[in-house]
Design a protein around this motif. Structure first.
Motif, PDB file in Angstrom:
ATOM      1  N   UNK A  24       1.057  -1.603  -0.380  1.00 32.20           N
ATOM      2  CA  UNK A  24       0.262   0.077   0.331  1.00 32.20           C
ATOM      3  C   UNK A  24       0.891   1.146   0.228  1.00 32.20           C
ATOM      4  N   UNK A  25       0.615   2.124  -0.711  1.00 27.23           N
ATOM      5  CA  UNK A  25       1.428   3.438  -1.035  1.00 27.23           C
ATOM      6  C   UNK A  25       0.995   4.260   0.182  1.00 27.23           C
ATOM      7  N   UNK A  26       0.244   4.488   1.049  1.00 28.27           N
ATOM      8  CA  UNK A  26       0.544   5.558   2.166  1.00 28.27           C
ATOM      9  C   UNK A  26       0.392   4.361   3.147  1.00 28.27           C
ATOM     10  N   UNK A  27       0.931   3.358   3.123  1.00 33.67           N
ATOM     11  CA  UNK A  27       1.711   2.284   4.825  1.00 33.67           C
ATOM     12  C   UNK A  27       2.762   1.868   3.909  1.00 33.67           C
ATOM     13  N   UNK A  28       3.356   1.934   3.232  1.00 33.54           N
ATOM     14  CA  UNK A  28       4.926   1.236   2.842  1.00 33.54           C
ATOM     15  C   UNK A  28       6.086   2.137   3.350  1.00 33.54           C
ATOM     16  N   UNK A  29       7.559   1.664   3.796  1.00 35.74           N
ATOM     17  CA  UNK A  29       8.656   2.649   3.734  1.00 35.74           C
ATOM     18  C   UNK A  29       9.346   2.402   2.492  1.00 35.74           C
ATOM     19  N   UNK A  30      10.468   3.195   2.103  1.00 31.73           N
ATOM     20  CA  UNK A  30      11.338   3.091   1.033  1.00 31.73           C
ATOM     21  C   UNK A  30      11.405   1.959   0.785  1.00 31.73           C
ATOM     22  N   UNK A  31      12.074   1.355   0.731  1.00 34.16           N
ATOM     23  CA  UNK A  31      12.345  -0.392   0.771  1.00 34.16           C
ATOM     24  C   UNK A  31      11.271  -1.491   0.651  1.00 34.16           C
ATOM     25  N   UNK A  32      10.179  -0.758   0.607  1.00 31.10           N
ATOM     26  CA  UNK A  32       9.087  -1.837   0.564  1.00 31.10           C
ATOM     27  C   UNK A  32       8.706  -1.544  -0.559  1.00 31.10           C
ATOM     28  N   UNK A  33       8.284  -0.068  -0.843  1.00 27.09           N
ATOM     29  CA  UNK A  33       8.363   0.955  -2.438  1.00 27.09           C
ATOM     30  C   UNK A  33       9.107   0.117  -2.937  1.00 27.09           C
ATOM     31  N   UNK A  34      10.279   0.209  -3.304  1.00 29.86           N
ATOM     32  CA  UNK A  34      11.593  -0.482  -3.487  1.00 29.86           C
ATOM     33  C   UNK A  34      11.373  -1.694  -4.290  1.00 29.86           C
ATOM     34  N   UNK A  35      10.202  -2.305  -3.383  1.00 29.59           N
ATOM     35  CA  UNK A  35      10.350  -3.914  -3.371  1.00 29.59           C
ATOM     36  C   UNK A  35       9.515  -4.388  -5.067  1.00 29.59           C
ATOM     37  N   UNK A  36       8.200  -3.428  -5.313  1.00 25.09           N
ATOM     38  CA  UNK A  36       7.729  -3.366  -6.463  1.00 25.09           C
ATOM     39  C   UNK A  36       8.525  -2.922  -8.184  1.00 25.09           C
ATOM     40  N   UNK A  37       8.145  -4.178  -8.333  1.00 23.21           N
ATOM     41  CA  UNK A  37       8.647  -4.052  -9.577  1.00 23.21           C
ATOM     42  C   UNK A  37       8.317  -2.837 -10.389  1.00 23.21           C
ATOM     43  N   UNK A  38       9.300  -2.545 -10.534  1.00 21.98           N
ATOM     44  CA  UNK A  38       8.645  -0.540 -11.568  1.00 21.98           C
ATOM     45  C   UNK A  38       8.950   0.545 -11.369  1.00 21.98           C
ATOM     46  N   UNK A  39       9.263   0.550  -9.648  1.00 23.42           N
ATOM     47  CA  UNK A  39       9.013   1.534  -8.799  1.00 23.42           C
ATOM     48  C   UNK A  39      10.990   1.600  -8.179  1.00 23.42           C
ATOM     49  N   UNK A  40      11.724   2.315  -8.474  1.00 18.88           N
ATOM     50  CA  UNK A  40      13.032   2.376  -8.548  1.00 18.88           C
ATOM     51  C   UNK A  40      13.127   3.112  -7.566  1.00 18.88           C
ATOM     52  N   UNK A  41      14.790   3.924  -6.892  1.00 12.15           N
ATOM     53  CA  UNK A  41      14.436   4.657  -6.034  1.00 12.15           C
ATOM     54  C   UNK A  41      14.396   5.767  -5.511  1.00 12.15           C
ATOM     55  N   UNK A  42      14.324   6.587  -7.176  1.00  9.12           N
ATOM     56  CA  UNK A  42      14.219   7.859  -7.290  1.00  9.12           C
ATOM     57  C   UNK A  42      12.630   7.971  -7.207  1.00  9.12           C
ATOM     58  N   UNK A  43      11.567   6.950  -8.089  1.00  5.61           N
ATOM     59  CA  UNK A  43      10.347   6.740  -7.907  1.00  5.61           C
ATOM     60  C   UNK A  43       9.486   7.223  -6.026  1.00  5.61           C
ATOM     61  N   UNK A  44      10.516   6.330  -5.988  1.00  5.64           N
ATOM     62  CA  UNK A  44      10.010   5.815  -4.547  1.00  5.64           C
ATOM     63  C   UNK A  44      10.293   7.281  -3.279  1.00  5.64           C
ATOM     64  N   UNK A  45      11.340   7.712  -3.264  1.00  5.94           N
ATOM     65  CA  UNK A  45      11.436   9.098  -3.077  1.00  5.94           C
ATOM     66  C   UNK A  45      10.531  10.017  -3.297  1.00  5.94           C
ATOM     67  N   UNK A  46      10.327  10.058  -4.892  1.00 12.12           N
ATOM     68  CA  UNK A  46       9.013  11.169  -5.120  1.00 12.12           C
ATOM     69  C   UNK A  46       7.972  10.883  -4.367  1.00 12.12           C
ATOM     70  N   UNK A  47       7.587   9.653  -4.489  1.00 10.48           N
ATOM     71  CA  UNK A  47       6.051   9.075  -4.033  1.00 10.48           C
ATOM     72  C   UNK A  47       6.482   9.688  -2.121  1.00 10.48           C
TER      73      UNK A  47
END
Length: 133
Positions: A24-47
Motif C-alpha cells: 500500500x502506497x500510503x503505508x509502505x516505507x522506501x524499502x517496500x516501495x523499492x520492492x515493487x517491480x517498476x519502482x526504483x529509488x528515485x520514484x519511491x523517494x518522490x512518492x
C-alpha cells in the motif's frame, strides 16, 4: 542433505510469496516501495516526499496527479505488480487478476505461433506438385 533441500524449497516459496505481496502506497516505507517491480529509488523517494508534503493519497487519480512519472500506463503496471492505494488496485488495470493468479494470458499471436496461414500452406502444398510436371 534432505534438510537442506527442504529448507531451500521452503525459502523459495517464502521469497515467492513476498514478491507477490501487495504494497500500500500510503503505508509502505522506501524499502517496500523499492520492492515493487517498476519502482526504483528515485520514484519511491518522490512518492514518499509527496506523501509527507500532501498527506496520504486518496485514490489512484490522486497518486497520478501528485507524483511525477506515474501516468495511466505506469499506474496500471504498478497495480499489476502489487501496488495499491488504500488497499485498492487500479480500476481497469490489465493484469490485476493475472498478477494475483500467476497466469499470463495468451495473445492471439502466441496461440498461432508455429501455425502457417492456410493460403501459405496451400501454396507450399502445390509447389511440389508443380515441380513434378
Amino acid at each position: 542433505m534432505l534438510k537442506k533441500t527442504l529448507l531451500f524449497i521452503l525459502s523459495f516459496f517464502v521469497a515467492t510469496g513476498l514478491a507477490l505481496a501487495e504494497v500500500d502506497v500510503n503505508k509502505a516505507d522506501q524499502a517496500a516501495l523499492d520492492g515493487v517491480r517498476g519502482i526504483g529509488p528515485s520514484m519511491s523517494r518522490r512518492i514518499l516526499d509527496e506523501r509527507q508534503k500532501g498527506g496520504s493519497f486518496k485514490d489512484w487519480s490522486d497518486l497520478q496527479a501528485r507524483v511525477k512519472g506515474i501516468k495511466d500506463k505506469a499506474a496500471a503496471k504498478l497495480s499489476a505488480n502489487g501496488l495499491t492505494v488504500n488497499g485498492q488496485p487500479k480500476a481497469g488495470a490489465s493484469g490485476d487478476a493475472v498478477a494475483r493468479s500467476g497466469k499470463a494470458a495468451k495473445s492471439p499471436r502466441a496461440e498461432n505461433k508455429g501455425k502457417e496461414p492456410a493460403a501459405k500452406a496451400d501454396k507450399m502444398a502445390e509447389e511440389p506438385a508443380a515441380a513434378k510436371k
